[in-house]
Design a protein around this motif. Structure first.
Motif, PDB file in Angstrom:
ATOM      1  N   THR B   3       0.800  -1.222   0.000  1.00  0.00           N
ATOM      2  CA  THR B   3       0.000   0.000   0.000  1.00  0.00           C
ATOM      3  C   THR B   3       0.832   1.270   0.000  1.00  0.00           C
ATOM      4  O   THR B   3       1.892   1.350   0.604  1.00  0.00           O
ATOM      5  CB  THR B   3      -0.907   0.042   1.251  1.00  0.00           C
ATOM      6  N   THR B  12      -2.298  -0.285  -5.274  1.00  0.00           N
ATOM      7  CA  THR B  12      -1.470  -1.475  -5.395  1.00  0.00           C
ATOM      8  C   THR B  12      -0.137  -1.057  -5.998  1.00  0.00           C
ATOM      9  O   THR B  12       0.011   0.054  -6.510  1.00  0.00           O
ATOM     10  CB  THR B  12      -2.131  -2.547  -6.299  1.00  0.00           C
ATOM     11  N   TRP B  31      -9.688   1.546  -2.004  1.00  0.00           N
ATOM     12  CA  TRP B  31      -8.616   1.377  -2.985  1.00  0.00           C
ATOM     13  C   TRP B  31      -8.841   2.139  -4.274  1.00  0.00           C
ATOM     14  O   TRP B  31      -9.954   2.201  -4.770  1.00  0.00           O
ATOM     15  CB  TRP B  31      -8.471  -0.117  -3.310  1.00  0.00           C
ATOM     16  N   HIS B  58      -5.815  -5.742  -4.288  1.00  0.00           N
ATOM     17  CA  HIS B  58      -6.524  -5.134  -3.150  1.00  0.00           C
ATOM     18  C   HIS B  58      -7.098  -6.204  -2.230  1.00  0.00           C
ATOM     19  O   HIS B  58      -7.356  -5.941  -1.071  1.00  0.00           O
ATOM     20  CB  HIS B  58      -7.638  -4.207  -3.651  1.00  0.00           C
ATOM     21  N   ALA B 121     -11.324  -7.194   0.032  1.00  0.00           N
ATOM     22  CA  ALA B 121     -10.489  -6.064   0.430  1.00  0.00           C
ATOM     23  C   ALA B 121     -11.120  -5.246   1.555  1.00  0.00           C
ATOM     24  O   ALA B 121     -10.498  -5.004   2.588  1.00  0.00           O
ATOM     25  CB  ALA B 121     -10.220  -5.175  -0.780  1.00  0.00           C
TER      26      ALA B 121
END
Lengths: 129, 369
Positions: B3, B12, B31, B58, B121
């Motif tokens: 991250t 990502t 994300w 994610h 995620a």
């Protein structure tokens, strides 16, 4: 990229006005943001439209997006091709994929719209955020 | 999922690669992910007809190890973990006492006492906390999400493409099995799993290698027209395949039975959280039922739209979209059990308009054998 003879709205629509009749469409930027357009809902010929109010919807695979009328008036023509070929909005948004033609009842309303140059700056600004 | 949290949203390690390739990025959960590359329709069809590559880094990963690992997972999930052989994977759910899902997930057994769970995620922290909170038996639980990138290579040509970059015997890897493999020179865990309804693989590996693996796979798939794809197509693909998505078909208030996940409820495996609630519901019946439908009139049903049968509101849509391969507008909805019947006509309220739809069997799409 953005034709000089069009005027533009903050909702990423274009309007070309010719002798009191406005042709309305969505911009290249709008089609890119939407992605694959799969369905278009438009008013009928003769329907009244009001500035800043919803005129129809354009749906992509992932989302629904409302089309706002930039002007007040009456619908003169509707682009029927879009019913069966909504993908034209992706391939030719400034041309054959126009949405409706409107007879303007107050031509002064278009004074608030952006020029091509102003709109391009507006899109750049939008992208920066 | 390594991250970088510069702008609030997590990214990502492939963020720059996606951006440079012109992917449209958008926030998904916490994300910033590629939503589409060439367009959802094209990416969707690539998976059905050839193959596409997705960055799904994610997704969260939780490892559960030690002599008590099996006992812990048996007590917290609905499927029967004891049935897993080493290198076998299983779709299951972490369950609440009321029989609903904390999350749906895939458990991979990597060794005698070693399990690796792939979770949604947005639920990773919640899942981890839930497992730790219930870890009375003393298993070793770790959130290892930051140690893995995850790529999904999906489609009928996935195996042929992957064979160019690995010596692993892919043909011997059966559906829902996994193994340690070197792909594109990077060591990781390769599973024959996916979320598209198509054959395919998911590869978990250290994030430092992500750009290398991503680029090498695209290169290896050039002849097959391997298409980089985003989460938009991933969603339309899973919908066509009839797979639930947490937050839509699954949530705290929906039991697994109501979401058509009775097949992952092994009520006779022994005690687990939610077992008695599910047992009771299996006897007394569900409160609502998840059904598939297709639109009969033009219009696309979206999440939350009301569903009507014979003038009565009977439920709501949980997911709806055009199905690019089937070329229909489809959706999933929860309706009252009395209203659930294949073939039944319903109307969906789309912006104050009643649009006709019909219930159809699930899944909408099944891949040819």
């Amino acid at each position: 990229m953005y034709p000089e003879e069009f005027q533009y709205t903050k909702d990423h629509e274009w309007l070309r006005v010719d002798e009191g009749i406005g042709t309305l469409g969505i911009t290249e930027h709008a089609q890119k943001e939407l992605g694959d357009v799969v369905y278009v809902e438009l008013p009928k010929v003769g329907d009244p439209v009001t500035a800043s109010e919803t005129l129809g919807t354009v749906e992509s695979v992932k989302a629904v997006s409302e089309v706002y009328s930039p002007v007040t008036g009456e619908v003169l023509a509707v682009n029927d091709k879009l019913q069966n070929h909504p993908e034209l909005l992706n391939s030719d948004p400034h041309g054959s994929a126009w949405l409706v033609q409107i007879r303007l009842s107050d031509p002064k309303e278009i004074e608030k719209l952006m020029s091509a140059e102003e709109y391009e700056a507006y899109v750049r600004e939008d992208k920066a955020h | 999922m390594a991250t970088l949290e510069e702008h609030g949203a997590k990214r990502t390690t492939l963020y720059a690669v996606h951006k440079a390739a012109g992917a449209k990025m958008a926030e998904f959960g916490a994300w910033e992910m590629p939503i589409e590359y060439a367009g959802i329709t094209q990416e969707h069809l690539a998976v059905r007809n050839s193959a596409a590559l997705f960055d799904v880094s994610h997704m969260g990963e939780i490892s559960v190890c030690g002599p008590r690992a099996l006992a812990l997972l048996q007590g917290l999930t609905s499927n029967d973990v004891a049935r897993l052989k080493i290198f076998q994977a299983q779709y299951t759910a972490l369950t609440y006492p009321q029989g609903s899902a904390v999350d749906d997930c895939v458990v991979h057994r990597l060794d005698e006492d070693k399990y690796f769970i792939c979770v949604n995620a947005a639920n990773t922290q919640k899942d981890y906390d839930w497992i730790v909170e219930h870890n009375a038996v003393g298993a070793e639980v770790r959130d290892v999400s930051s140690e893995y990138s995850q790529l999904a290579l999906q489609g009928p040509r996935a195996m042929a493409i992957l064979a160019n970059v690995t010596d692993f015997n892919l043909a011997s890897l059966r559906y829902y099995w996994c193994g340690y493999a070197q792909c594109c020179g990077v060591q990781g865990l390769l599973a024959r799993t996916g979320y598209t309804g198509e054959d395919g693989f998911e590869f978990y590996f250290p994030p430092q290698g992500s750009a290398r693996v991503w680029n090498a796979l695209l290169e290896a798939g050039r002849k097959e027209k391997l298409q980089p794809a985003g989460l938009g197509a991933r969603n339309t693909l899973r919908l066509e395949a009839g797979y639930p998505l947490y937050g839509h078909e699954l949530d705290e208030d929906t039991t697994l039975l109501e979401a058509n996940l009775g097949w992952i409820c092994k009520l006779d495996k022994g005690e687990f959280v939610g077992r008695s609630a599910l047992e009771k519901q299996r006897q007394l019946g569900v409160r609502k039922k998840l059904v598939g439908f297709e639109m009969l009139d033009p219009g696309i049903a979206r999440d939350g739209y009301p569903v009507w049968v014979e003038g009565k509101k009977v439920g709501r849509v949980t997911s709806g979209s055009p199905a690019p391969f089937l070329k229909k507008n489809i959706g999933l909805a929860f309706v009252s059990p009395a209203a659930a019947e294949t073939g039944r006509e319903m109307t969906i309220e789309i912006r104050a308009r009643q649009v006709r739809a019909r219930q159809v069997p699930l899944p909408f799409y099944k891949r040819p054998k």
